[in-house]
Motif scaffolding. Structure first.
Motif, short mmCIF file in Angstrom:
data_model
loop_
_atom_site.label_atom_id
_atom_site.label_comp_id
_atom_site.label_asym_id
_atom_site.label_seq_id
_atom_site.Cartn_x
_atom_site.Cartn_y
_atom_site.Cartn_z
N GLU A 36 -4.43 -7.12 4.06
CA GLU A 36 -4.69 -6.02 4.46
C GLU A 36 -3.43 -6.30 6.03
N LYS A 37 -3.75 -7.04 6.52
CA LYS A 37 -2.31 -8.02 7.38
C LYS A 37 -1.05 -7.06 7.89
N ALA A 38 -0.05 -6.75 6.26
CA ALA A 38 0.86 -6.40 6.20
C ALA A 38 0.86 -5.04 6.24
N ALA A 39 -0.64 -4.73 5.24
CA ALA A 39 -0.90 -3.28 5.44
C ALA A 39 -1.03 -2.71 7.28
N ASN A 40 -1.63 -3.16 7.96
CA ASN A 40 -1.61 -3.13 9.28
C ASN A 40 -0.40 -2.62 10.10
N GLU A 41 0.36 -3.97 9.84
CA GLU A 41 1.53 -3.98 10.36
C GLU A 41 2.56 -2.71 10.19
N THR A 42 2.64 -2.37 8.83
CA THR A 42 3.04 -0.66 8.10
C THR A 42 2.59 -0.25 9.15
N LEU A 43 1.27 0.52 9.14
CA LEU A 43 0.68 1.67 10.16
C LEU A 43 1.55 1.45 11.07
N GLN A 44 1.52 0.25 12.11
CA GLN A 44 1.82 0.42 13.39
C GLN A 44 2.58 0.80 13.57
N THR A 45 3.20 0.41 12.70
CA THR A 45 5.07 0.75 13.19
C THR A 45 5.37 2.46 13.28
N ILE A 46 4.15 2.64 12.49
CA ILE A 46 4.68 4.04 11.84
C ILE A 46 3.80 4.96 12.69
N GLN A 47 2.78 4.37 13.84
CA GLN A 47 2.66 4.61 14.94
C GLN A 47 3.49 4.52 15.66
N GLU A 48 3.51 3.55 15.87
CA GLU A 48 4.80 3.70 17.04
C GLU A 48 5.58 4.55 16.93
N GLN A 49 6.29 4.18 16.33
CA GLN A 49 6.99 5.53 15.78
C GLN A 49 7.25 7.10 16.19
N GLY A 50 5.34 7.09 16.22
CA GLY A 50 4.84 8.78 16.44
C GLY A 50 5.13 8.68 15.37
N GLY A 51 4.70 8.41 14.00
CA GLY A 51 4.32 9.23 12.93
C GLY A 51 2.79 8.97 13.15
N GLN A 52 2.39 9.92 11.72
CA GLN A 52 1.26 9.42 11.21
C GLN A 52 1.02 8.85 10.20
N ALA A 53 -0.42 7.85 10.03
CA ALA A 53 -0.42 7.16 8.40
C ALA A 53 -2.31 6.85 8.42
N GLU A 54 -2.30 6.47 7.25
CA GLU A 54 -3.71 5.99 7.38
C GLU A 54 -3.95 5.47 6.14
N LEU A 55 -4.55 4.10 5.68
CA LEU A 55 -4.87 2.92 5.26
C LEU A 55 -5.90 3.53 3.90
N LEU A 56 -5.39 2.84 2.64
CA LEU A 56 -6.60 3.24 1.12
C LEU A 56 -6.12 2.30 0.35
N PRO A 57 -6.81 1.52 0.98
CA PRO A 57 -6.71 0.00 -0.04
C PRO A 57 -7.44 0.57 -1.25
N PHE A 58 -7.14 -0.25 -3.11
CA PHE A 58 -7.42 0.07 -3.90
C PHE A 58 -6.78 -1.10 -4.76
N ASP A 59 -7.35 -1.08 -5.69
CA ASP A 59 -6.21 -1.88 -6.97
C ASP A 59 -6.52 -0.64 -8.36
N VAL A 60 -4.99 -0.61 -8.40
CA VAL A 60 -4.29 0.46 -9.04
C VAL A 60 -4.39 -0.13 -10.28
N SER A 61 -5.10 -0.25 -10.70
CA SER A 61 -5.45 -1.52 -12.14
C SER A 61 -6.58 -1.09 -12.60
N ASN A 62 -7.51 -0.74 -12.04
CA ASN A 62 -8.62 -0.77 -11.96
C ASN A 62 -9.38 1.01 -11.77
N SER A 63 -9.58 1.25 -13.20
CA SER A 63 -9.50 2.60 -13.07
C SER A 63 -10.85 3.59 -11.76
N GLU A 64 -11.26 2.38 -11.93
CA GLU A 64 -13.12 2.23 -11.10
C GLU A 64 -12.62 2.49 -9.71
#
Ligand code: NDP
Length: 242
Positions: A36-64
């Protein structure tokens, strides 16, 4: 608002792709599994550059896990759809086949190949309805040439390249392109344990690639200029294999 989903968008190549797509105007949905820490850093970098992003955690290996997260996203954005999907999340668990445990074979297949099915399928219907979409699959040199110690990873990435070609033909009429990218050695956490000094001697350009170089190729494939390219697997490897 144009949305792009990048699986494994929190670190490494996925992080660079997320940042680049945000720079060219996409609202980026950053998927990750647990860091989560790395994801938040990426989100923050995008926002600081004036871009838009959101986080959506899930496990790609798990269909549910994938289904629940994508449904949650769609419910929160009833009028929107994911126009660009980058299937990037991946892991490696290398070993010679004689010593490879069943779990290491299965986990790599589930994370690197089944994920393509889990994530792409639900997002295809809205792309078909809008007659517009880009699907970009991050494969690997290993999926083209095979590398020793990577029977699991090579099988997954080779399967992904084959699925790219098949799906490209299924949806071409709907103005959806499907392409794969096969990177060689790219400097990220994934290759930290490798002997870079030794390996780079085998690369004609004498260096590992950067995540930003892969991200630039993704951005091109996502662009209108790449509308007639589909079913391709494009190598980006400093001349290691041509
Ligand atoms: P990293 O290990 O640096 O990052 C992996 C990313 O994938 C992280 O964001 C991680 O999330 C995410 N991830 C891993 N497993 C899952 C999962 N089950 N569900 C959701 N997200 C997951 O890898 P790279 O950036 O190096 O690799 C990205 C892609 O490029 C992979 O598919 C890899 O196989 C491919 N590739 C890489 C090469 C290289 O040299 N680096 C060469 C060829 C291909 P979290 O932060 O939560 O762990």
């Amino acid at each position: 608002m144009k949305y792009a989903l990048v699986t494994g968008g929190s670190r490494g190549i996925g992080k660079a792709i997320s940042i680049h797509l945000a720079q060219i105007g996409y609202v980026v949905v950053i998927n990750y599994q647990s860091n989560e820490k790395a994801a938040n850093e990426t989100l923050q970098t995008i926002q600081e550059q004036g871009g838009q992003a959101e986080l959506l955690p899930f496990d790609v290996s798990n269909s549910e896990s994938v289904q629940n997260a994508l449904q949650k996203w769609q419910d929160a954005h009833p009028e929107e759809y994911i126009e660009v999907l980058v299937n990037n999340a991946g892991i490696r668990k290398d070993n010679l086949l004689v010593w490879m445990e069943p779990d290491d074979f299965e986990t790599v297949l589930r994370t690197n190949l089944f994920s393509f099915y889990h994530v792409t399928r639900p997002l295809l219907t809205p792309m078909i309805r809008h007659k517009q979409g880009r699907i970009i699959n991050i494969a690997s040199l290993s999926g083209i040439t095979g590398l020793p110690g990577q029977c699991n990873y090579a099988a997954a990435k080779g399967g992904m390249i084959a699925a790219t070609k098949a799906l490209a033909k299924e949806v071409a009429k709907k103005r959806i392109t499907v392409n794969a990218i096969a990177p060689g050695f790219i400097k990220t956490d994934m290759v930290e344990s490798l002997d870079e000094a030794e390996l780079k001697k085998t690369i004609p350009m004498n260096r590992f690639g950067t995540a930003e170089e892969v991200a630039a190729l993704v951005a091109f494939l996502a662009s209108d200029e790449a509308a007639y390219i589909t079913g391709e697997c494009i190598s980006i490897n400093g001349g290691l294999y041509t």
